[in-house]
Design an enzyme around this catalytic site. Structure first.
Site, PDB file in Angstrom:
ATOM      1  CE  LYS A  77       7.886   9.034   8.202  1.00 11.25           C
ATOM      2  NZ  LYS A  77       7.091   8.585   7.031  1.00 11.25           N
ATOM      3  CD  GLU A  94       4.497   3.819   5.973  1.00 10.25           C
ATOM      4  OE1 GLU A  94       5.566   3.258   6.249  1.00 10.25           O
ATOM      5  OE2 GLU A  94       3.505   3.782   6.724  1.00 10.25           O
ATOM      6  NE  ARG A 108      -4.061   4.993   7.016  1.00 12.24           N
ATOM      7  CZ  ARG A 108      -2.815   4.611   7.245  1.00 12.24           C
ATOM      8  NH1 ARG A 108      -2.482   4.085   8.403  1.00 12.24           N
ATOM      9  NH2 ARG A 108      -1.889   4.813   6.333  1.00 12.24           N
ATOM     10  CB  SER A 156      -3.964  -4.045   8.279  1.00 15.89           C
ATOM     11  OG  SER A 156      -3.673  -2.822   8.913  1.00 15.89           O
ATOM     12  NE  ARG A 180      -2.129   1.820   3.377  1.00 21.44           N
ATOM     13  CZ  ARG A 180      -1.787   1.153   4.461  1.00 21.44           C
ATOM     14  NH1 ARG A 180      -2.137  -0.111   4.642  1.00 21.44           N
ATOM     15  NH2 ARG A 180      -1.054   1.741   5.389  1.00 21.44           N
ATOM     16  CE  LYS A 237       8.611   3.990   8.347  1.00 26.24           C
ATOM     17  NZ  LYS A 237       7.479   3.293   7.720  1.00 26.24           N
ATOM     18  CD  GLU A 290       6.443   0.004   8.066  1.00 27.43           C
ATOM     19  OE1 GLU A 290       7.356   0.631   7.536  1.00 27.43           O
ATOM     20  OE2 GLU A 290       5.265   0.421   8.106  1.00 27.43           O
ATOM     21  N   GLY A 291       3.764  -0.227  11.716  1.00 30.31           N
ATOM     22  CA  GLY A 291       2.638  -0.517  12.613  1.00 30.31           C
ATOM     23  C   GLY A 291       2.087   0.711  13.298  1.00 30.31           C
ATOM     24  CG  ASN A 332       2.808   0.723   4.685  1.00 26.03           C
ATOM     25  OD1 ASN A 332       3.474   0.730   5.706  1.00 26.03           O
ATOM     26  ND2 ASN A 332       2.069   1.752   4.316  1.00 26.03           N
TER      27      ASN A 332
HETATM   28  N1  HGS Z   1      -2.845  -6.073  13.350  1.00 26.15           N
HETATM   29  C1  HGS Z   1      -2.173  -5.963  12.100  1.00 26.15           C
HETATM   30  C2  HGS Z   1      -1.886  -4.495  11.833  1.00 26.15           C
HETATM   31  C3  HGS Z   1      -0.801  -4.413  10.826  1.00 26.15           C
HETATM   32  C4  HGS Z   1      -0.410  -2.972  10.581  1.00 26.15           C
HETATM   33  O1  HGS Z   1      -0.302  -2.172  11.500  1.00 26.15           O
HETATM   34  N2  HGS Z   1      -0.235  -2.649   9.289  1.00 26.15           N
HETATM   35  C5  HGS Z   1       0.189  -1.315   8.885  1.00 26.15           C
HETATM   36  C6  HGS Z   1       1.347  -1.386   7.925  1.00 26.15           C
HETATM   37  S1  HGS Z   1       2.657  -2.297   8.604  1.00 26.15           S
HETATM   38  C7  HGS Z   1      -1.014  -0.748   8.169  1.00 26.15           C
HETATM   39  O2  HGS Z   1      -1.274  -1.101   7.041  1.00 26.15           O
HETATM   40  N3  HGS Z   1      -1.774   0.104   8.843  1.00 26.15           N
HETATM   41  C8  HGS Z   1      -2.964   0.634   8.200  1.00 26.15           C
HETATM   42  C9  HGS Z   1      -4.137   0.566   9.144  1.00 26.15           C
HETATM   43  C10 HGS Z   1      -3.900   1.492  10.335  1.00 26.15           C
HETATM   44  O3  HGS Z   1      -3.846   2.718  10.125  1.00 26.15           O
HETATM   45  O4  HGS Z   1      -3.767   0.952  11.432  1.00 26.15           O
HETATM   46  C11 HGS Z   1      -3.036  -6.538  10.973  1.00 26.15           C
HETATM   47  O5  HGS Z   1      -4.243  -6.441  11.023  1.00 26.15           O
HETATM   48  O6  HGS Z   1      -2.441  -7.070  10.022  1.00 26.15           O
HETATM   49 MG    MG Z   2       3.789   1.848   7.435  1.00 25.71          MG
END
Ligand code: HGS
Ligand code: MG
Length: 499
Positions: free
Chosen positions: A388, A169, A475, A176, A153, A334, A392-393, A171
């Site tokens: 940064k 970024e 978002r 997700s 993404r 990054k 991730e996350g 991903n």
């Molecule tokens: N619990 C894990 C969550 C995995 C996760 O945090 N992914 C990051 C990219 S690494 C992401 O895409 N975030 C977008 C949605 C947000 O803003 O939280 C899952 O469900 O796989």
């Molecule tokens: Mg990310």
């Protein structure tokens, strides 16, 4: 995706009801102004709709909400109404999707580039070091991933100062909200359908979200390439996962649309139950694995012991199609993002000059901390930068005073700790008043949005089977907040109508 007639909604030319506040700067992203009585009605309908249609997450206040489906559910945080988004940016992001698919695949094949670029980071960031160790083991084994599946993404923000769409970024692991993003789009269509006249919007103007169907299609496509009827798709998950409903949208679609079975396992379970057959087949719980879909493994928290690292290595050594492979995972760091923004870097991976310019055009300022003049600028004006780490996350980036203090101490230590970070230009998107709903309560906040386009890439040797955008994620978060992220607890799910 959107009938042309919608493209003009929200601009001065159409007889737009006074409630739709549009027009203004090209980058203007506006939401409707809605009479308070109607807001309450919409909020109630939206909360009921979310509960009835699985737009839900586990409630962190419920002890077992991350353990068992159906226990301790709470509606997902959402914007009450879609965000108007200039069609010119949608088109640009859609056009970039296959270019980034190609770039990620090409960079993933250049093992030297990955190892060399991350060599300094490796010295000071043990998580990245462990990933690189697995990667170099694969190179020594001359392990080839003939079938490659990327579910990525690319996240963007509109830079309010220049009206440019800039990449935040790229991903490449566990991207997700692909499931929930479709839900919030249907929620908005439903609300607008029920109140079309009062809102003065056409439900068809909400851009349809194909993320669930296309992620399932890509995973099923990889399963077909593996070509073993009895094989399953292994979803790597965290032991506590309150975002499981986002994941189940994909895996249920995989079963219902393609008859492909999925199993959900933690890394620890994979280490305990997994083994490699002589022919390289990964067998977990007695089942041969065709595809490993990582919805965990992107953060050090997912490797609490050596068992999880053994599981990651076992998966990587197997013939299963990894989504992502260790190489794809590393491409999404990054540091690589910053390296690819350097002069002539893209020319190493992309051939077409026009494509290179299109990709380069969406890059924000990105610098390594070896660039002392930039470090000094960031110390002087920390609010213009984001610091940064390779994480991730959500919730990992450093801003403002904390950014200045971190840089000063890193600089004074003179340690090579600097190589664990990159500096990025901070993007200031246009803000607008939005209705944001979390835990049953609606607040009206000045908010900014981050727009992500999912990408799906499936390739078997020289045959590119899928190379497309596969849905979107909008978002929205209060503009007073630095950090974003829905799972991280800051942002709200949104959808868009094009203006
Ligand atoms: N619990 C894990 C969550 C995995 C996760 O945090 N992914 C990051 C990219 S690494 C992401 O895409 N975030 C977008 C949605 C947000 O803003 O939280 C899952 O469900 O796989
Ligand atoms: Mg990310």
């Amino acid at each position: 995706l959107v009938p042309a007639k919608c493209a003009v909604v929200g601009t001065a030319q159409t007889a737009v009801p006074e409630t739709v506040v549009g027009g203004g700067r090209r980058s203007e992203q506006r939401q409707l102004d809605v009479p308070p009585r109607l807001v309450d009605e919409l909020v109630e309908e939206a909360l009921v709709w979310s509960s009835q249609h699985g737009l839900v997450v586990g409630d962190k206040n419920h002890p077992r909400s991350g353990k068992a489906p159906g226990v301790g559910l709470l509606h997902a945080p959402f914007s009450l109404l879609p965000m108007s988004f200039p069609k010119v940016y949608w088109d640009q992001a859609v056009e970039l999707a296959p270019l980034f698919n190609d770039l990620v695949d090409r960079v993933s094949l250049d093992g030297d580039f990955l190892q060399e670029t991350l060599a300094r980071t490796k010295e000071v960031d043990s998580f990245t070091e462990r990933l690189l160790d697995i990667h170099s083991k694969m190179i020594k084994l001359n392990k080839k991933e003939e079938v490659r599946l990327g579910l990525t993404r690319s996240d963007y923000m509109v830079d309010g100062a220049t009206d440019r769409l800039l990449q935040v970024e790229l991903n490449t692991i566990s991207t997700s909200s692909n499931g929930l993003a479709c839900g919030v789009c249907e929620l908005h269509r439903n609300l607008i359908r029920q109140h079309e006249r009062e809102l003065g919007l056409n439900p068809e103007c909400v851009v349809g979200n194909t993320a669930i169907a296309q992620h399932a299609e890509a995973l099923a496509g990889a399963w077909v390439e593996f070509n073993k009827q009895s094989a399953v798709v292994l979803v790597v998950v965290q032991a506590e996962e309150r975002y499981m409903y986002d994941q189940y949208w994909i895996t249920v679609a995989l079963r219902e649309m393609y008859g492909v079975t999925t199993i959900r396992k933690t890394m620890a379970a994979i280490e305990a139950e997994g083994e490699l057959r002589p022919d390289g087949t990964l067998v977990v719980d007695g089942l041969p694995v065709a595809v490993v879909y990582f919805r965990a493994g992107y953060t050090p928290n997912d490797y609490p012991s050596e068992a999880e690292w053994r599981a990651r290595l076992l998966i990587e050594c197997s013939s299963a199609i990894k989504c992502p492979s260790i190489a794809y995972h590393l491409v999404g760091t990054k540091k690589i993002q910053q390296e690819l923004s350097k002069e002539n870097a893209l020319e190493r991976f992309l051939d077409n000059k026009a494509d290179i310019e299109k990709v380069r055009k969406c890059f924000a300022g990105l610098w390594s901390l070896e660039n002392d003049s930039i470090v000094m600028s960031a110390i002087e004006s920390p609010e213009l930068f984001v610091l940064k780490p390779q994480r991730e996350g959500g919730g990992n980036n450093i801003y403002s005073d904390n950014l200045r203090e971190t840089l000063i101490s890193l600089r004074n230590d003179g340690s090579n700790e600097l190589a664990a970070y990159i500096l990025m230009q901070r993007i200031f998107p246009p803000a607008s008043l939005c209705y944001l709903v979390r835990e049953g309560t609606c607040i009206r906040e000045n908010a900014v949005s981050e727009f992500g386009i999912f990408g799906a890439y499936l390739r078997n040797k020289d045959k590119v089977i899928i190379d497309d955008q596969c849905g979107y994620l909008m978002r929205t978060k209060a503009s007073s907040l630095n950090e974003g992220g829905v799972v991280a607890g800051y942002a709200f799910l949104n959808s868009i109508f094009l203006t």
